[in-house]
Design a protein around this motif. Structure first.
Motif, PDB file in Angstrom:
ATOM      1  N   THR A   8      42.644 -45.279 -36.980  1.00 40.30           N
ATOM      2  CA  THR A   8      42.870 -44.019 -36.277  1.00 40.30           C
ATOM      3  C   THR A   8      43.832 -43.203 -37.128  1.00 40.30           C
ATOM      4  N   ARG A   9      43.801 -41.896 -36.965  1.00 39.11           N
ATOM      5  CA  ARG A   9      44.729 -41.062 -37.699  1.00 39.11           C
ATOM      6  C   ARG A   9      45.602 -40.332 -36.700  1.00 39.11           C
ATOM      7  N   ALA A  10      46.720 -39.836 -37.178  1.00 42.18           N
ATOM      8  CA  ALA A  10      47.569 -39.005 -36.322  1.00 42.18           C
ATOM      9  C   ALA A  10      46.775 -37.761 -35.954  1.00 42.18           C
ATOM     10  N   PRO A  11      46.991 -37.233 -34.748  1.00 39.07           N
ATOM     11  CA  PRO A  11      46.316 -35.976 -34.435  1.00 39.07           C
ATOM     12  C   PRO A  11      46.749 -34.916 -35.447  1.00 39.07           C
ATOM     13  N   LEU A  12      45.873 -33.967 -35.731  1.00 41.41           N
ATOM     14  CA  LEU A  12      46.229 -32.888 -36.652  1.00 41.41           C
ATOM     15  C   LEU A  12      46.957 -31.798 -35.872  1.00 41.41           C
ATOM     16  N   ARG A  13      48.164 -31.495 -36.306  1.00 39.94           N
ATOM     17  CA  ARG A  13      48.907 -30.401 -35.695  1.00 39.94           C
ATOM     18  C   ARG A  13      48.724 -29.152 -36.549  1.00 39.94           C
ATOM     19  N   VAL A  14      48.361 -28.054 -35.908  1.00 40.02           N
ATOM     20  CA  VAL A  14      48.179 -26.779 -36.608  1.00 40.02           C
ATOM     21  C   VAL A  14      49.035 -25.719 -35.936  1.00 40.02           C
ATOM     22  N   ASP A  15      49.922 -25.078 -36.696  1.00 38.49           N
ATOM     23  CA  ASP A  15      50.689 -23.940 -36.196  1.00 38.49           C
ATOM     24  C   ASP A  15      50.317 -22.727 -37.028  1.00 38.49           C
ATOM     25  N   GLU A  30      37.331 -21.033 -26.701  1.00 35.83           N
ATOM     26  CA  GLU A  30      35.879 -20.924 -26.545  1.00 35.83           C
ATOM     27  C   GLU A  30      35.101 -21.924 -27.380  1.00 35.83           C
ATOM     28  N   SER A  31      35.649 -22.361 -28.508  1.00 32.98           N
ATOM     29  CA  SER A  31      34.878 -23.179 -29.451  1.00 32.98           C
ATOM     30  C   SER A  31      35.065 -24.657 -29.138  1.00 32.98           C
ATOM     31  N   MET A  32      34.387 -25.466 -29.912  1.00 31.06           N
ATOM     32  CA  MET A  32      34.455 -26.923 -29.689  1.00 31.06           C
ATOM     33  C   MET A  32      35.843 -27.471 -30.014  1.00 31.06           C
ATOM     34  N   LEU A  33      36.661 -26.661 -30.676  1.00 25.46           N
ATOM     35  CA  LEU A  33      38.022 -27.126 -30.939  1.00 25.46           C
ATOM     36  C   LEU A  33      38.774 -27.303 -29.624  1.00 25.46           C
ATOM     37  N   GLY A  34      38.360 -26.564 -28.599  1.00 28.84           N
ATOM     38  CA  GLY A  34      38.961 -26.697 -27.276  1.00 28.84           C
ATOM     39  C   GLY A  34      38.863 -28.130 -26.769  1.00 28.84           C
ATOM     40  N   ARG A  35      37.671 -28.730 -26.962  1.00 26.88           N
ATOM     41  CA  ARG A  35      37.458 -30.115 -26.511  1.00 26.88           C
ATOM     42  C   ARG A  35      38.279 -31.103 -27.328  1.00 26.88           C
ATOM     43  N   ALA A  36      38.323 -30.875 -28.642  1.00 26.76           N
ATOM     44  CA  ALA A  36      39.112 -31.745 -29.523  1.00 26.76           C
ATOM     45  C   ALA A  36      40.591 -31.687 -29.136  1.00 26.76           C
ATOM     46  N   GLY A 169      36.058 -37.621 -34.808  1.00 21.57           N
ATOM     47  CA  GLY A 169      36.025 -37.431 -33.363  1.00 21.57           C
ATOM     48  C   GLY A 169      35.958 -35.976 -32.929  1.00 21.57           C
ATOM     49  N   VAL A 170      36.289 -35.054 -33.840  1.00 22.06           N
ATOM     50  CA  VAL A 170      36.278 -33.631 -33.467  1.00 22.06           C
ATOM     51  C   VAL A 170      34.847 -33.124 -33.339  1.00 22.06           C
ATOM     52  N   LEU A 171      34.011 -33.492 -34.303  1.00 22.14           N
ATOM     53  CA  LEU A 171      32.603 -33.116 -34.248  1.00 22.14           C
ATOM     54  C   LEU A 171      31.943 -33.921 -33.135  1.00 22.14           C
ATOM     55  N   GLY A 172      31.132 -33.284 -32.299  1.00 22.67           N
ATOM     56  CA  GLY A 172      30.447 -33.996 -31.226  1.00 22.67           C
ATOM     57  C   GLY A 172      29.464 -35.012 -31.792  1.00 22.67           C
TER      58      GLY A 172
END
Ligand code: 4G1
Length: 275
Positions: A8-15, A30-36, A169-172
């Motif tokens: 597993t990897r650390a979650p990616l933090r984006v600021d 709106e995008s699939m990033l919402g689910r991730a 895991g981000v991509l469905g």
């Protein structure tokens, strides 16, 4: 089982630091990033650079020293916004979006996904950012291409989108990442879905045949044909099998023959050049 299945990897933090943080929140929602995000794989936040000003007018831009057109983004609010989100870990990177940056590519997206747990994006507006942002805050400067824009927000969204979808895991589901042109090094073959005929345009027969080997060969030929026609530069670096090389030689001969036939019907002979 491969490493990627088990590690597993650390979650990616984006600021993101921007004058238009709502643009990011709207896209992420709106995008699939919402689910991730909901799944805890991604932690994205956009910050208003104006919140880091101290003057009563909350100024983020000023006139250029030396004169000239347009306004320049002031350095102080940008530095302070980055310092507010920065943790200082070894897998953290400040990316300044700039037309003078390195050209973004799929290889760079992969490097960013593999190499970092915390990406901080700085987006410009107006004519430019104060040079001290580029010189002393940027860990890396990235450009998505050569055209004039009103801000670095859309470029940052492009980079974030390309990086985020590489996080396991981000991509469905799996698979899509495998056959893509940047993995095969070639352009993609044409895709079809139902109906089998639409407005008189039929889906190629072979795709309906259920003959898996014939389908594989057809798709490979389509990929090679398109790459030869539209992006011959990719053929220099694409990994090609002997079967591919034979097919390519045939396709090249075919297109030479076509060109000669066209020349003859235009009344030209052998080596005559076309203006
Ligand atoms: C000179 C394009 C200026 C633009 C030459 C791609 C473009 C950030 C990007 C500009 C930007 C060219 C990018 C231009 C970008 C300050 C605020 C810079 C917006 C700004 C070819 C305006 N990839 N452009 N200047 O567009 O930020 O990342």
């Amino acid at each position: 089982m491969t490493n990627e299945d088990t590690m597993t990897r650390a979650p990616l933090r984006v600021d993101v630091i921007s004058l238009l943080p709502g643009v990011f929140e709207a896209y992420w929602a709106e995008s699939m990033l919402g689910r991730a995000r909901a799944a805890g794989l991604l932690a994205c936040r956009a910050h208003q650079v104006r919140d880091y000003t101290h003057d009563k007018h909350h100024l983020t831009d000023d006139y250029p020293y030396g004169g000239g057109v347009g306004m320049v983004m002031k350095p102080e609010p940008i530095f302070e916004a980055v310092e507010a989100v920065r943790e200082g870990g070894p897998r953290e990177l400040v990316i300044v979006m700039a037309p003078t940056g390195e050209r973004f590519s799929q290889a760079m997206a992969q490097e960013l996904a593999d190499g970092y747990d915390h990406l901080i994006f700085v987006c410009g507006r107006y004519e430019a950012m104060d040079e001290r942002v580029h010189a002393h805050l940027a860990g890396r400067e990235i450009s998505i291409g050569d055209y004039v824009l009103t801000g670095g927000e859309l470029p940052a969204l492009v980079v974030i989108d390309a990086v985020a979808r590489l996080i396991p895991g981000v991509l469905g589901g799996v698979g899509a990442a495998e056959s893509e042109s940047f993995v095969t090094g070639l352009l993609e073959y044409p895709h079809y879905t139902r109906p089998p005929e639409y407005r008189g345009w039929a889906v190629p027969e072979v795709l309906l045949s259920g003959h898996h080997e014939a389908i594989r060969q057809w798709r490979r030929e389509q990929s090679l044909r398109r790459t030869l026609e539209r992006r011959p530069d990719l053929l220099a670096t694409a990994p090609l099998t002997e079967e591919d090389e034979r097919l390519l030689a045939r396709l090249k001969a075919e297109s030479r023959q076509k060109a000669e036939t066209a020349d003859r019907s235009a009344g030209r002979h052998d080596d005559e050049e076309v203006e």
